[in-house]
Design an enzyme around this catalytic site. Sequence first.
Site, PDB file in Angstrom:
ATOM      1  N   SER A 162       0.284  -1.467  -0.445  1.00 39.52           N
ATOM      2  CA  SER A 162      -0.108  -0.051  -0.113  1.00 39.52           C
ATOM      3  C   SER A 162       0.927   0.872  -0.133  1.00 39.52           C
ATOM      4  O   SER A 162      -0.119   2.513  -0.227  1.00 39.52           O
ATOM      5  CB  SER A 162      -1.290   0.103   1.249  1.00 39.52           C
ATOM      6  OG  SER A 162       0.240   0.305   2.324  1.00 39.52           O
ATOM      7  N   ASP A 288       1.610  -6.306  10.004  1.00 45.35           N
ATOM      8  CA  ASP A 288       2.808  -6.600  11.130  1.00 45.35           C
ATOM      9  C   ASP A 288       2.248  -7.262  11.843  1.00 45.35           C
ATOM     10  O   ASP A 288       3.247  -6.982  12.989  1.00 45.35           O
ATOM     11  CB  ASP A 288       2.802  -4.664  11.384  1.00 45.35           C
ATOM     12  CG  ASP A 288       3.767  -4.318  10.174  1.00 45.35           C
ATOM     13  OD1 ASP A 288       4.551  -5.181   9.715  1.00 45.35           O
ATOM     14  OD2 ASP A 288       3.678  -2.932   9.852  1.00 45.35           O
TER      15      ASP A 288
END
Length: 408
Positions: A162, A288
């Site tokens: 992104s 993450d």
Amino acid sequence: MNVTITPTLLKGTITPPPSKSQAHRLIIAAALSDGVCRLSNVELSQDIQATLRCMRTLNADASSDGTVIRGCNLVDGFEVPPPEIMDCGESGSTLRFLIPVALALQGGGKFTGHGRLMERPQGPYFDLFREKGIACSLEDGVLTVSGKLTPGEYALPGDVSSQFVTGLLYALPLLEGDSEIQLTTGLESRGYVDMTLDALSRFGVSVDYDGDRRFQVPGNQVYQHRDLAIEADWSNAAFWYAARLLGCSVEAAGLNPASVQGDRVIAAFCNRLREPGPVELDVSQCPDLVPPLAAMAALRDRETTRIGNAARLRIKESDRLSTVTEVLSALGADIEEQADALVIRGKAKLPGGVTVSGHNDHRIAMMAAIAATRCEKPVTITGAECVKKSYPRFWEDYEKLGGQLTRA
């Protein structure tokens, strides 16, 4: 630096550091603004220092602590790229956000980095730039881009990173005409794009997003100066959530439950991992979170967890599917690495008694530290200073919560 942890359960309340993802975005917007901005709750992790350093190269004026930022002087004409090389450290956000910004401001620039940064894919930009007549080359670890970023249509994939979308969203409003970003595949890590759109709106920049694959970006916009505070970080708070699920009496304070940070989903994931039975987690929107999730899954006694849609973890600071597997296996976990997933069969405790590498990856070192609380024997983590990338005071906070560690 190496740390050796003597296993013990943690106890207490801790406030996670400011959101690195939000700080990147607000610092860049402030540096593009029409005046002086004051940002509070800035923590100078290595990645944030990289963004501040690069914005100074692009003519922004930032105080040493990053709290006062005066906007760039926009340069007309694109004959000569700026002479300085922008050192992005190991920050993928800094590099990918600023490539289009440098083109819009000054007709290009030179970028370098450390660790695996310059090996990470830039293909979506290179493909776009060839179509737009923008020159780009990567030689001896220096990426050079040169040319005029023009308004128009930009097509790129949404499933690589992104960060490419964010870089264009910062640059295109500065151009003289309107532009459109069209995604050729579904958008992953959408929460990070939501953070970008939120940051832009705070500085008076409008983007029309259809919620799927199209962004319409009006040109001739002005970033308006603002004074803002940076939120506490859900990504790093996830490690304290993991500690809590592993039996520690730890509370993460100061978090905004209504934040646009996509990693706030850690709270819902924790609830799922507390339930008996097999659990499958889709991390396509929150990659993450995989290290803390894997630590939790490794200690779900006799329960199986599959963490899927995680192939993009192979192009992080380390190949995180591989390094998560290596470190947790060394601690004694039952974990299987697949092409885009991890399958973990939980145990009541882990043996420990080993030395593991932090792999120059902040999230791997923090994962090992949290998993060590449930090991039977001490655990040594080499290269433990890598936490400075996002959470410089992690080891100090670990000790404040009663963690027993020695440094060497």
